[in-house]
Design a protein around this motif. Structure first.
Motif, mmCIF file in Angstrom:
data_model
loop_
_atom_site.group_PDB
_atom_site.id
_atom_site.type_symbol
_atom_site.label_atom_id
_atom_site.label_comp_id
_atom_site.label_asym_id
_atom_site.label_seq_id
_atom_site.Cartn_x
_atom_site.Cartn_y
_atom_site.Cartn_z
ATOM 1 N N GLY A 1 0.846 -1.179 0.000
ATOM 2 C CA GLY A 1 0.000 0.000 0.000
ATOM 3 C C GLY A 1 0.885 1.234 0.000
ATOM 4 N N GLY A 2 0.287 2.377 0.278
ATOM 5 C CA GLY A 2 1.039 3.614 0.275
ATOM 6 C C GLY A 2 1.948 3.742 1.486
ATOM 7 N N SER A 3 2.888 4.670 1.416
ATOM 8 C CA SER A 3 3.705 5.015 2.578
ATOM 9 C C SER A 3 2.909 5.951 3.477
ATOM 10 C CB SER A 3 4.992 5.705 2.129
ATOM 11 O OG SER A 3 5.830 4.796 1.464
ATOM 12 N N GLY A 4 3.389 6.123 4.701
ATOM 13 C CA GLY A 4 2.723 7.030 5.646
ATOM 14 C C GLY A 4 1.879 6.289 6.659
ATOM 15 N N HIS A 5 1.871 4.959 6.580
ATOM 16 C CA HIS A 5 1.021 4.162 7.471
ATOM 17 C C HIS A 5 1.823 3.224 8.361
ATOM 18 C CE1 HIS A 5 -2.303 5.654 5.169
ATOM 19 N NE2 HIS A 5 -1.930 5.043 4.070
ATOM 20 N N TYR A 6 3.139 3.433 8.486
ATOM 21 C CA TYR A 6 3.970 2.502 9.235
ATOM 22 C C TYR A 6 3.369 2.189 10.606
ATOM 23 C CZ TYR A 6 8.106 0.109 10.869
ATOM 24 O OH TYR A 6 8.950 -0.860 11.337
ATOM 25 N N PRO A 7 3.411 0.914 11.046
ATOM 26 C CA PRO A 7 4.144 -0.219 10.482
ATOM 27 C C PRO A 7 3.544 -0.844 9.228
ATOM 28 C CG PRO A 7 3.001 -0.899 12.468
ATOM 29 C CD PRO A 7 2.844 0.583 12.366
ATOM 30 N N GLY B 1 6.734 -10.333 1.799
ATOM 31 C CA GLY B 1 7.236 -9.136 1.146
ATOM 32 C C GLY B 1 6.198 -8.041 1.226
ATOM 33 N N ALA B 2 6.654 -6.802 1.021
ATOM 34 C CA ALA B 2 5.731 -5.659 0.989
ATOM 35 C C ALA B 2 6.125 -4.739 -0.149
ATOM 36 C CB ALA B 2 5.754 -4.901 2.317
ATOM 37 N N ALA B 3 5.144 -4.384 -0.971
ATOM 38 C CA ALA B 3 5.350 -3.366 -1.999
ATOM 39 C C ALA B 3 5.000 -2.024 -1.388
ATOM 40 C CB ALA B 3 4.470 -3.653 -3.209
ATOM 41 N N VAL B 4 5.884 -1.062 -1.557
ATOM 42 C CA VAL B 4 5.759 0.196 -0.832
ATOM 43 C C VAL B 4 5.560 1.337 -1.819
ATOM 44 C CG1 VAL B 4 6.907 1.761 0.770
ATOM 45 C CG2 VAL B 4 7.215 -0.712 1.010
ATOM 46 N N GLY B 5 4.401 1.956 -1.790
ATOM 47 C CA GLY B 5 4.108 3.050 -2.709
ATOM 48 C C GLY B 5 4.573 4.386 -2.172
ATOM 49 N N ASN B 6 4.302 5.424 -2.934
ATOM 50 C CA ASN B 6 4.574 6.768 -2.474
ATOM 51 C C ASN B 6 3.657 7.115 -1.295
ATOM 52 O OD1 ASN B 6 6.188 9.106 -3.062
ATOM 53 N ND2 ASN B 6 6.055 8.409 -5.189
ATOM 54 N N VAL B 7 3.826 8.318 -0.748
ATOM 55 C CA VAL B 7 2.993 8.733 0.382
ATOM 56 C C VAL B 7 1.514 8.654 0.004
ATOM 57 C CG1 VAL B 7 2.359 10.687 1.833
ATOM 58 C CG2 VAL B 7 4.766 10.197 1.375
ATOM 59 N N PHE B 8 0.778 7.835 0.726
ATOM 60 C CA PHE B 8 -0.675 7.674 0.551
ATOM 61 C C PHE B 8 -1.051 7.251 -0.870
ATOM 62 C CE2 PHE B 8 -2.442 10.465 4.264
ATOM 63 C CZ PHE B 8 -1.725 9.689 5.145
ATOM 64 N N ALA B 9 -0.135 6.640 -1.623
ATOM 65 C CA ALA B 9 -0.447 6.226 -2.993
ATOM 66 C C ALA B 9 -0.100 4.755 -3.165
ATOM 67 C CB ALA B 9 0.333 7.061 -3.999
ATOM 68 N N SER B 10 -0.915 4.060 -3.889
ATOM 69 C CA SER B 10 -0.647 2.641 -4.130
ATOM 70 C C SER B 10 0.713 2.447 -4.773
ATOM 71 C CB SER B 10 -1.723 2.086 -5.067
ATOM 72 O OG SER B 10 -1.348 0.801 -5.525
ATOM 73 N N PRO B 11 1.392 1.349 -4.453
ATOM 74 C CA PRO B 11 2.547 0.991 -5.273
ATOM 75 C C PRO B 11 2.044 0.674 -6.683
ATOM 76 C CG PRO B 11 1.959 -0.814 -3.795
ATOM 77 C CD PRO B 11 1.098 0.358 -3.419
ATOM 78 N N SER B 12 2.938 0.792 -7.666
ATOM 79 C CA SER B 12 2.547 0.490 -9.042
ATOM 80 C C SER B 12 2.560 -1.016 -9.262
ATOM 81 C CB SER B 12 3.505 1.160 -10.017
ATOM 82 O OG SER B 12 4.764 0.520 -9.957
ATOM 83 N N ALA B 13 1.882 -1.436 -10.326
ATOM 84 C CA ALA B 13 1.866 -2.858 -10.673
ATOM 85 C C ALA B 13 3.291 -3.385 -10.859
ATOM 86 C CB ALA B 13 1.041 -3.068 -11.939
ATOM 87 N N GLN B 14 4.122 -2.546 -11.421
ATOM 88 C CA GLN B 14 5.513 -2.945 -11.663
ATOM 89 C C GLN B 14 6.243 -3.202 -10.341
ATOM 90 O OE1 GLN B 14 6.579 -3.990 -14.209
ATOM 91 N NE2 GLN B 14 8.324 -2.945 -15.094
ATOM 92 N N GLN B 15 6.034 -2.307 -9.366
ATOM 93 C CA GLN B 15 6.667 -2.500 -8.055
ATOM 94 C C GLN B 15 6.171 -3.788 -7.396
ATOM 95 O OE1 GLN B 15 5.490 1.520 -6.427
ATOM 96 N NE2 GLN B 15 7.545 1.402 -5.569
ATOM 97 N N ILE B 16 4.863 -3.984 -7.455
ATOM 98 C CA ILE B 16 4.268 -5.160 -6.809
ATOM 99 C C ILE B 16 4.803 -6.434 -7.461
ATOM 100 C CG2 ILE B 16 2.093 -6.368 -6.354
ATOM 101 C CD1 ILE B 16 0.806 -3.424 -6.636
ATOM 102 N N ARG B 17 4.849 -6.397 -8.780
ATOM 103 C CA ARG B 17 5.354 -7.570 -9.508
ATOM 104 C C ARG B 17 6.796 -7.862 -9.103
ATOM 105 N NH1 ARG B 17 7.491 -7.112 -15.512
ATOM 106 N NH2 ARG B 17 7.851 -9.297 -16.025
ATOM 107 N N LEU C 1 0.033 -14.747 -2.840
ATOM 108 C CA LEU C 1 -1.223 -14.081 -2.505
ATOM 109 C C LEU C 1 -0.913 -12.610 -2.266
ATOM 110 C CD1 LEU C 1 -4.239 -14.128 -1.974
ATOM 111 C CD2 LEU C 1 -3.759 -14.722 0.404
ATOM 112 N N LEU C 2 -1.499 -11.736 -3.091
ATOM 113 C CA LEU C 2 -1.303 -10.292 -2.968
ATOM 114 C C LEU C 2 -2.412 -9.740 -2.074
ATOM 115 C CD1 LEU C 2 -0.630 -9.462 -6.748
ATOM 116 C CD2 LEU C 2 1.064 -9.870 -4.934
ATOM 117 N N MET C 3 -2.054 -9.084 -0.971
ATOM 118 C CA MET C 3 -3.046 -8.603 0.001
ATOM 119 C C MET C 3 -2.855 -7.116 0.265
ATOM 120 S SD MET C 3 -3.099 -11.760 2.743
ATOM 121 C CE MET C 3 -4.752 -11.378 3.301
ATOM 122 N N TYR C 4 -3.965 -6.409 0.423
ATOM 123 C CA TYR C 4 -3.932 -4.950 0.543
ATOM 124 C C TYR C 4 -5.278 -4.486 1.067
ATOM 125 C CZ TYR C 4 -5.891 -6.275 -3.919
ATOM 126 O OH TYR C 4 -6.624 -6.924 -4.875
#
Lengths: 578, 578
Positions: free
Chosen positions: A51-57, A70-86, A99-102
């Motif tokens: 998910g987006g950054s700014g929500h740690y942990p 693993g965790a895909a980490v997007g910009n502040v309050f923005a989803s990671p891109s499909a490319q990052q997740i992949r 299993l991709l969870m969000y």
């Protein structure tokens, strides 16, 4: 607000860099996010969250054994891109699918969905699962539209624990579905956060109000109400969640729930504990067994002020998965094996300090104890009348709690003295009880010193003789010495010692001149008042300049001032009793 | 500020009650505080810590195996009383004496000192130790006068780990002395906290300034400076601590330190990680090996905004004690045994998504790619010009990041397109690269949708034929269908779909009438503008009323508005290129 950053556009990347530097024993960076430091065991389904950054942990802090691979980490309050997740999913993949969870937000749904398609094209079996626990974000009939908030954790954890057990992808997905179907969250908020580089908050809540059901990015809530007490907040949270039970939750008394009381950022731990105290009581009343509660910050929104309650209604299988160990940077469970079994029973009487008995006292001393009690009454009344003033003065050079501390102490001293007097104690014992109560309830430096003062005077008076002016002066002199010994301050340090010493010396001198106690005390109280006033006019003895505290130049020391006030109050009592 | 409480006077007691309810598997309540759930092993020295409430996890959160045996818990910001400390120490005592540990504040020194005397009278061997790590609170020559802040943790932990090893009281005390002598902290603050029930903050720091060395209860600092960047803050913290090394710290390159970057309450985790990134780099440059760093909230002051850095200069013995496992409510180490060894080496190339190559393109398509690039330039320029407006519009019903997201996406798309064009890509490939870059960098819903739009148009254009009006219209029609498929929104939902569908339909109709692309696009852009304006006038489709968002009645959807702006900008490019 968010204050510490460099280029705001680089914030999320730099935070991730610092996070991996701090936790390199548990996680390693890959393009798009992080994966566990150790490889995913061959044949184990990989759970990749994000998910987006700014929500740690959330989300990188939840990567580790027993939780995400693993965790895909997007910009502040923005989803990671499909490319990052992949990219993260490929690095986490252990050969048995992903299993991709969000949380259920439009951007995340899109990007994780696209990532799953690309992973399929790469030959990796990937499924997606969106958590939908926030009951205020859509009606029960539209629960698939609900947002994901702190319920992410128990749903991620259930699926990840199932993956650790070696279950195949379809079954891990089924666990996620069951956990999500039995997880509900509800939240309240008091203020929004200011994103790095922004010059105003993302959203605001009016002063002394709370927004009900407000989303962690400021998404619309369902209403606004006056700021509640902690207990009222607990009632709202618990009451709302108990209104929407899953169908198969079981009968009252047979209900179990994982409980998460989550702080959004600037509602702090002690506040959360005060609320949790009532949450636990209310759930207990409702016949709900609480399993492994979590009280802390698990999904944040920078320094947003708010709190949410999450209940996951457990069956045997979900309880097993919730209790399973986990070891991530921000969430650990089952450390060092199971905690020891609690020692037998509640607090044993032997743990407690024994109550002092009431020693026998002469009639004369019991009579004098009445005057002592009156003096302690006058002290408490005087402190009450000046509590705000003492707080203000103390705030100039201290932490501003002198007024409340003195109030707690003098009130407790009066109560303890009255109890002892009721039981027939002499003057010395009444003062000793008052001394202990003052020190015990007031805490802080002034509590210890006032305990010492009352004890010294009580020792001098004893429980047998009728107190004389000489005995009183002797007690005050001893108190003056004991306070200097204990506190390490001398005259001139701008503390209560500046007042206590001339008070004691003047009293002793006047008494030895043959003056009556009331007259001598009056003279000593005058010396105390002059000495207290003289503690103003210089910076406090702590010495170093405090920003914007120039007004301290005209303010006396709070402890000195309160002592002078008290000596004068006691003089009034002596006038009545002599 | 502190918002959730009941009776402010009961705050500390209620917080402790909630804490013990949440952590009953690890701690149990006794009069005056908490002790470990399990009894202190017979013959083990008990380490009893304590201080005021309001600093969680200090002090109750640090009770558990490998750390304290008990914690005496005072009122808010006030020392526990001697009676409380004595009670906790008696409950924690395992027959081998007690070490009482606390930060060096006058009230704590008094009460713990008195408690030690009373314990001695009870026949329990008790010693006291005050931590003095805050280097801004007194000069090096007066280090015994220094206050204790986040350095409490490593000093408590060293002593407690030594106690767990079975060392006698004198040696445990010697370990505490050694750890304290090698522990230094330094902090900065941006705002104070408001205590429960208080109507104003305990202290304030002017806007955009920081107080240097300010104490956690607002004690005087040593100066005030402008608000730093994260890297400047790191430089100040590290630079100051490196100026005051213990004498026997060893040569550069042979230096090791336990590192704690502590948040005071509302400086949140991602900010701490951004600062830590630079702290780690600076310590590395200075030849300091970092051992088991901690980045988080370990000593707080309610929601005070501030951060401190603590270094404990390790020798072999102190490193062993710092690395020893611990299991407390708030601090755990060595969970589930040691973490796995990191997988071999850094990120492997196989983890990364492969770079797409540049397929061969016809001269005509490469020429058309120039126009595509110009259009993407125009898009980026238009977005730049409207970034604030788009943010404001989005903030009405969303999280306000539409402007920045579009800016990140369009900027990245232009750059990727220019790179591909430079490498000889055709129009289709230039758009495909732009699509990936937009989705990858923008994140969020709009990033995914714009990636989809550009990719659909690129697919229709390909890399061989010169693009025709029919091809462009076909691509836009496909984009419209793909966005509806992916986003799940339909016309009337007040999203960009409300604009994209009439734009695509109008363009297709105009092109099929035989109009030139520029003319047809002009007509379609007009339809887009009208449709975007029509998204205003109703509440956003998320449906539920948002407090204070009445102005949404007059505001168009941000995604719809930006799409209309972009179609108009592209029309300008078409005018120039035809």
């Amino acid at each position: 607000m968010t204050r510490l950053f460099n280029d705001p556009a680089a914030f999320a990347d730099e935070a991730l860099e610092g996070f991996t530097a701090a936790h390199r024993r548990r996680v390693r960076p890959v393009t798009g996010g992080v994966v566990r430091a150790g490889a995913t065991p061959a044949g184990q389904v990989a759970v990749v969250i994000g998910g987006g950054s700014g929500h740690y942990p959330a989300f990188s802090g939840l990567v580790g054994r027993g939780l995400a691979h693993g965790a895909a980490v997007g910009n502040v309050f923005a989803s990671p891109s499909a490319q990052q997740i992949r990219s993260v999913a490929r690095a986490a993949h252990g050969g048995a699918g992903v299993l991709l969870m969000y949380g259920n937000y439009a951007g995340d749904v899109l990007h994780f969905g696209q990532a799953a398609e690309r992973l399929a094209a790469d030959g990796i079996d990937a499924r997606t699962f969106a958590v939908t626990d926030d009951i205020s974000s859509a009606a029960p009939g539209e629960s698939a539209k609900r947002r994901g908030i702190a319920g992410d954790l128990p749903v991620f954890k259930a699926a990840a624990a199932a993956a650790e057990q070696g279950l195949p992808l379809e079954e891990v997905l089924a666990v996620a579905e069951r956990a999500n179907a039995r997880t509900r969250s509800f939240g309240i908020a008091f203020s929004g956060c200011t994103l790095p580089g922004a010059d105003h908050p993302l959203f605001t809540v009016p002063e002394a109000r709370m927004a009900v059901g407000l989303g962690i990015h400021g998404e619309p809530g369902i209403g606004e109400e006056p700021l509640p007490t902690a207990d009222e907040a607990a009632r709202l949270l618990v009451g709302t969640l108990l209104k929407e039970l899953p169908e198969d939750v079981g009968r009252p008394g047979g209900r179990r729930a994982a409980v998460i009381l989550n702080g959004l950022g600037s509602v702090k731990y002690e506040e959360l504990f005060v609320v949790y105290r009532k949450v636990a009581a209310l759930l207990d009343e409702a016949g709900v067994e609480i399993v492994d509660p979590e009280v802390g910050e698990l999904v944040t929104s920078f320094d947003m002020a708010g709190v949410s309650l999450t209940l996951t209604w457990l069956d045997d299988r979900l309880e097993e998965l919730w209790r399973a160990p986990a070891d991530t940077p921000a969430y650990r469970k089952g450390a060092l094996g199971e905690p020891e079994a609690p020692a037998s029973g509640p607090v044993r009487a032997a743990d407690e300090a024994p109550e002092a008995g009431i020693p026998a006292a002469s009639e004369a001393s019991r009579h004098a104890a009445g005057a002592v009690l009156a003096a302690l009454d006058a002290v408490a009344v005087t402190v009450d009348a000046h509590v705000d003033e003492l707080g203000r003065i103390d705030a100039v050079a201290g932490d501003g709690d002198h007024g409340i501390g003195m109030q707690r102490g003098s009130t407790a001293a009066r109560r303890a003295a009255a109890d002892a007097h009721e039981l027939g104690a002499g003057a010395g014992t009444v003062l000793a009880h008052a001394a202990d109560a003052w020190a015990d309830k007031a805490g802080g430096t002034s509590g210890a010193l006032w305990g010492t003062i009352l004890r010294a005077v009580g020792n001098a008076l004893g429980d047998q003789e009728a107190p004389t002016a000489a005995r009183v002066a002797e007690g005050v002199t001893e108190a003056s010495a004991a306070v200097r010994r204990l506190g390490g301050a001398e005259v001139g340090d701008k503390t209560m010692v500046d007042v206590l010493v001339p008070f004691a010396d003047t009293l002793a001198a006047a008494v030895s001149e043959g003056l009556r106690l009331t007259t001598a005390w009056d003279r000593a109280a005058g010396a105390a008042e002059a000495a207290a006033a003289a503690t103003a006019g210089l910076l406090p003895r702590k010495g170093r300049a405090r920003p914007h505290a120039e007004k301290s130049l005209g303010t006396p020391d709070a402890g000195a001032h309160s002592l002078a006030l008290i000596t004068r109050a006691v003089h009034g009592v002596l006038l009545n009793h002599h």
